[in-house]
Write a protein that holds these residues in place. Sequence first.
Motif, PDB file in Angstrom:
ATOM      1  N   LEU A  12       0.823  -1.210   0.000  1.00 39.12           N
ATOM      2  CA  LEU A  12       0.000   0.000   0.000  1.00 39.12           C
ATOM      3  C   LEU A  12       0.861   1.266   0.000  1.00 39.12           C
ATOM      4  O   LEU A  12       0.515   2.265  -0.637  1.00 39.12           O
ATOM      5  CB  LEU A  12      -0.935  -0.010   1.218  1.00 39.12           C
ATOM      6  CG  LEU A  12      -2.069  -1.030   1.160  1.00 39.12           C
ATOM      7  CD1 LEU A  12      -2.758  -1.156   2.505  1.00 39.12           C
ATOM      8  CD2 LEU A  12      -3.081  -0.638   0.086  1.00 39.12           C
ATOM      9  N   LYS A  15       1.951   2.046  -3.463  1.00 37.63           N
ATOM     10  CA  LYS A  15       0.857   2.707  -4.207  1.00 37.63           C
ATOM     11  C   LYS A  15       0.747   4.174  -3.806  1.00 37.63           C
ATOM     12  O   LYS A  15       0.583   5.056  -4.641  1.00 37.63           O
ATOM     13  CB  LYS A  15      -0.484   2.010  -3.892  1.00 37.63           C
ATOM     14  CG  LYS A  15      -0.698   0.721  -4.642  1.00 37.63           C
ATOM     15  CD  LYS A  15      -2.104   0.224  -4.335  1.00 37.63           C
ATOM     16  CE  LYS A  15      -2.287  -1.192  -4.814  1.00 37.63           C
ATOM     17  NZ  LYS A  15      -3.587  -1.743  -4.383  1.00 37.63           N
ATOM     18  N   PHE A  16       0.848   4.403  -2.487  1.00 36.24           N
ATOM     19  CA  PHE A  16       0.732   5.765  -1.956  1.00 36.24           C
ATOM     20  C   PHE A  16       1.850   6.653  -2.494  1.00 36.24           C
ATOM     21  O   PHE A  16       1.626   7.805  -2.855  1.00 36.24           O
ATOM     22  CB  PHE A  16       0.779   5.695  -0.420  1.00 36.24           C
ATOM     23  CG  PHE A  16       0.707   7.027   0.271  1.00 36.24           C
ATOM     24  CD1 PHE A  16      -0.430   7.811   0.175  1.00 36.24           C
ATOM     25  CD2 PHE A  16       1.771   7.497   1.027  1.00 36.24           C
ATOM     26  CE1 PHE A  16      -0.502   9.042   0.824  1.00 36.24           C
ATOM     27  CE2 PHE A  16       1.707   8.724   1.671  1.00 36.24           C
ATOM     28  CZ  PHE A  16       0.563   9.493   1.571  1.00 36.24           C
ATOM     29  N   ASN A  20      -1.213   7.454  -5.389  1.00 32.80           N
ATOM     30  CA  ASN A  20      -2.567   6.985  -5.087  1.00 32.80           C
ATOM     31  C   ASN A  20      -2.896   7.329  -3.633  1.00 32.80           C
ATOM     32  O   ASN A  20      -2.514   6.615  -2.705  1.00 32.80           O
ATOM     33  CB  ASN A  20      -2.633   5.465  -5.317  1.00 32.80           C
ATOM     34  CG  ASN A  20      -4.033   4.911  -5.122  1.00 32.80           C
ATOM     35  OD1 ASN A  20      -4.939   5.643  -4.713  1.00 32.80           O
ATOM     36  ND2 ASN A  20      -4.198   3.646  -5.411  1.00 32.80           N
ATOM     37  N   GLU A  22      -5.645   7.306  -2.077  1.00 32.11           N
ATOM     38  CA  GLU A  22      -6.626   6.422  -1.411  1.00 32.11           C
ATOM     39  C   GLU A  22      -5.944   5.230  -0.728  1.00 32.11           C
ATOM     40  O   GLU A  22      -6.515   4.600   0.163  1.00 32.11           O
ATOM     41  CB  GLU A  22      -7.651   5.928  -2.428  1.00 32.11           C
ATOM     42  CG  GLU A  22      -8.685   7.000  -2.734  1.00 32.11           C
ATOM     43  CD  GLU A  22      -9.617   6.578  -3.854  1.00 32.11           C
ATOM     44  OE1 GLU A  22      -9.601   5.387  -4.234  1.00 32.11           O
ATOM     45  OE2 GLU A  22     -10.362   7.449  -4.344  1.00 32.11           O
ATOM     46  N   ALA A  23      -4.730   4.946  -1.149  1.00 25.98           N
ATOM     47  CA  ALA A  23      -3.992   3.841  -0.507  1.00 25.98           C
ATOM     48  C   ALA A  23      -3.762   4.137   0.969  1.00 25.98           C
ATOM     49  O   ALA A  23      -3.704   3.214   1.796  1.00 25.98           O
ATOM     50  CB  ALA A  23      -2.653   3.638  -1.218  1.00 25.98           C
ATOM     51  N   GLU A  26      -6.599   2.915   3.021  1.00 26.78           N
ATOM     52  CA  GLU A  26      -6.512   1.453   3.252  1.00 26.78           C
ATOM     53  C   GLU A  26      -5.486   1.141   4.349  1.00 26.78           C
ATOM     54  O   GLU A  26      -5.701   0.249   5.171  1.00 26.78           O
ATOM     55  CB  GLU A  26      -6.123   0.745   1.950  1.00 26.78           C
ATOM     56  CG  GLU A  26      -7.262   0.694   0.949  1.00 26.78           C
ATOM     57  CD  GLU A  26      -6.867  -0.052  -0.316  1.00 26.78           C
ATOM     58  OE1 GLU A  26      -6.404  -1.192  -0.198  1.00 26.78           O
ATOM     59  OE2 GLU A  26      -7.002   0.529  -1.410  1.00 26.78           O
TER      60      GLU A  26
END
Lengths: 183, 186
Positions: A12, A15-16, A20, A22-23, A26
């Motif tokens: 995650l 991704k961040f 991203n 929104e990661a 999560e």
Amino acid sequence: MLRHKEEQVIGLIEKFRCGNDEAFDEIVRLIASDIVNIAYCYMKSLEDAKDTCQDVLLKLYRRLKSFRGASRISTWIYRVTINTCIDSLRKKKTTVSLDEAITKDEKSDILVTERVERKDNQIIIRKALEMLSLRQKNVIILKHFEGLKIHQISEILGCSQSSIKTHLVRALDNLRKELGGIK
Amino acid sequence: MRCCKRKKLFLFYYRELKKDKLKIIEEHLRKCPSCSNEYKNIETLLNRTRLSKPQLETKDLDLILRNVRNKLEAPTFWEAFKCRIKELAQNLYLGLSFRRQLIPVMLTLVIILAVFPLFRSSRYQIEKEFDILQIELELSLENTDQESIFEIYEDPSILEDNMSSLGHPILHKYLPIVHKETSKLG
């Protein structure tokens, strides 16, 4: 248990870092309860633990992109959490009623007597924890309540394994004295 | 095998010993009733010393997330800077708190290292000045009494020996003068 979620968190974070945003949500859903659990060992009340969790997450958000991976991600999160808890405790320095702190997380289907007994035990354990020095408290929380290995704790707290063992034994001795009458 | 120390029993409970030691202690606990009893007490106590872990509900997580997002919307440079400094200080404190016993030792060492050379140099300075004063007094005809002048006159090597035994570099400056004066008198 942050250690078991490490691989998911690393994925995650990647991704961040790639943009991203929104990661991060999560990541929060994944680790927030672990952070609250640790903070609750320090903070006496669940609400304070949640506030501390927010501070920790805020710090993580600001620094995740600059995290170089010098240590394991779980080690880093533990360290940030402990530091934030110590900081919050210093800021507050006010005692909260322990009775008030414990009532909320008890399950409703336990018999009343058992619940009262358990509640009493929780109060005794928390009071015993308060009697420990900060060093002993850090070690006992990470070892006994979080179930980490001694070498992992030494990484988190930045000291030798023998020192951790010594503090662990002293903390357990003190706990034993305080909890002599626990049922 | 000797009876186990409490530390070993605690580490045995957490399985934080090497495999061979774990086996040895396990066997010992089977044979030794007092150690076995002690271990049972430890085990019972530690098994019961558990804190209830609060489970966060979805609404709690949403609230935490919303609060974090709200705080993130207006991050100032100064706040981030203060936060970073605080964390660095805390990391230092956390590290030092485990090595607190080293601080007095290190402080004492620093003080000794800082003060000792000063003490030595000041003593040397006093000795040096005292030596020069002594030599100057001996060489001064006005301040030397008659007996010492006659002694020097009769045997100048006495003064030379005395001065060379003092071993100060400034003596080499004065020795030719002594020889010159004594030869004039001779």
